[in-house]
Design an enzyme around this catalytic site. Structure first.
Site, PDB file in Angstrom:
ATOM      1  N   HIS A  83       5.151  16.884  30.810  1.00 22.76           N
ATOM      2  CA  HIS A  83       3.692  16.942  30.738  1.00 22.76           C
ATOM      3  C   HIS A  83       3.102  17.990  31.676  1.00 22.76           C
ATOM      4  O   HIS A  83       1.897  17.977  31.928  1.00 22.76           O
ATOM      5  CB  HIS A  83       3.083  15.571  31.046  1.00 22.76           C
ATOM      6  N   ILE A  90      -1.599  20.377  33.631  1.00 18.96           N
ATOM      7  CA  ILE A  90      -1.069  19.016  33.553  1.00 18.96           C
ATOM      8  C   ILE A  90      -1.728  18.290  32.391  1.00 18.96           C
ATOM      9  O   ILE A  90      -2.957  18.218  32.305  1.00 18.96           O
ATOM     10  CB  ILE A  90      -1.357  18.242  34.858  1.00 18.96           C
ATOM     11  N   CYS A  91      -0.920  17.745  31.506  1.00 20.42           N
ATOM     12  CA  CYS A  91      -1.417  16.953  30.392  1.00 20.42           C
ATOM     13  C   CYS A  91      -1.454  15.486  30.848  1.00 20.42           C
ATOM     14  O   CYS A  91      -0.451  14.789  30.817  1.00 20.42           O
ATOM     15  CB  CYS A  91      -0.504  17.133  29.175  1.00 20.42           C
ATOM     16  N   LEU A  92      -2.629  15.074  31.314  1.00 18.92           N
ATOM     17  CA  LEU A  92      -2.818  13.727  31.848  1.00 18.92           C
ATOM     18  C   LEU A  92      -4.240  13.300  31.505  1.00 18.92           C
ATOM     19  O   LEU A  92      -5.210  13.954  31.913  1.00 18.92           O
ATOM     20  CB  LEU A  92      -2.590  13.730  33.369  1.00 18.92           C
TER      21      LEU A  92
END
Length: 151
Positions: A83, A90-92
């Site tokens: 992620h 950041i894929c969050l």
């Protein structure tokens, strides 16, 4: 709308006085501006990132805390994680659509520590090359597709 400097100052003091495990505010980063911080991070013991050192960049807009900070990894060592893109994005979900003004810098840091600590295999997202070539410099302008709760 103007940034709530009192709230940002309180968060800064909280991070200085009671940082999440493995996190330290880079004091030099806040000498000239309170709206951009660097947080030094060390990978948690017993994880794939144990002993590794990373840096998180936090940028606060004039709409904070109603708008999430821009958060990304920066520096020479970007974690290899499903992620985390090689450019530090950041894929969050809490960094974009699941953000709430009730969240704090500390809670974001804890979420990132948790995300890294739960990882079972160091690898980049499958679309890393394409994304890095075509994305906006600001990860908040990305329309993320949250389809994977595992690492």
């Amino acid at each position: 709308m103007y940034i709530d400097l009192n709230m940002l100052q309180k968060e800064l003091l909280a991070l200085q006085n009671d940082p999440p495990p493995g996190m330290t505010l880079n004091e030099k980063s806040v000498q000239n501006t309170i709206t951009q911080w660097i947080v030094d991070m060390e990978g948690a013991s017993g994880t794939l990132y144990e002993g590794e050192k990373f840096q998180l960049l936090f940028k606060f807009s004039g709409r904070y805390p109603f708008d999430s900070p821009q958060v990304m990894f920066t520096g020479d060592n970007i974690p290899v994680h499903p992620h985390v893109y090689s450019n530090g994005h950041i894929c969050l979900s809490i960094l974009t659509e699941d953000w709430s003004p009730a969240l704090s810098v500390q809670s974001v840091c804890l979420s990132i520590i948790s995300m890294l600590s739960s990882c079972k295999e160091k690898r980049r997202p499958p679309d890393n090359s394409f994304y890095v070539r075509t994305c906006n410099k600001n990860p908040k302008k990305t329309k993320w597709w949250y389809h994977d709760d595992t690492c």
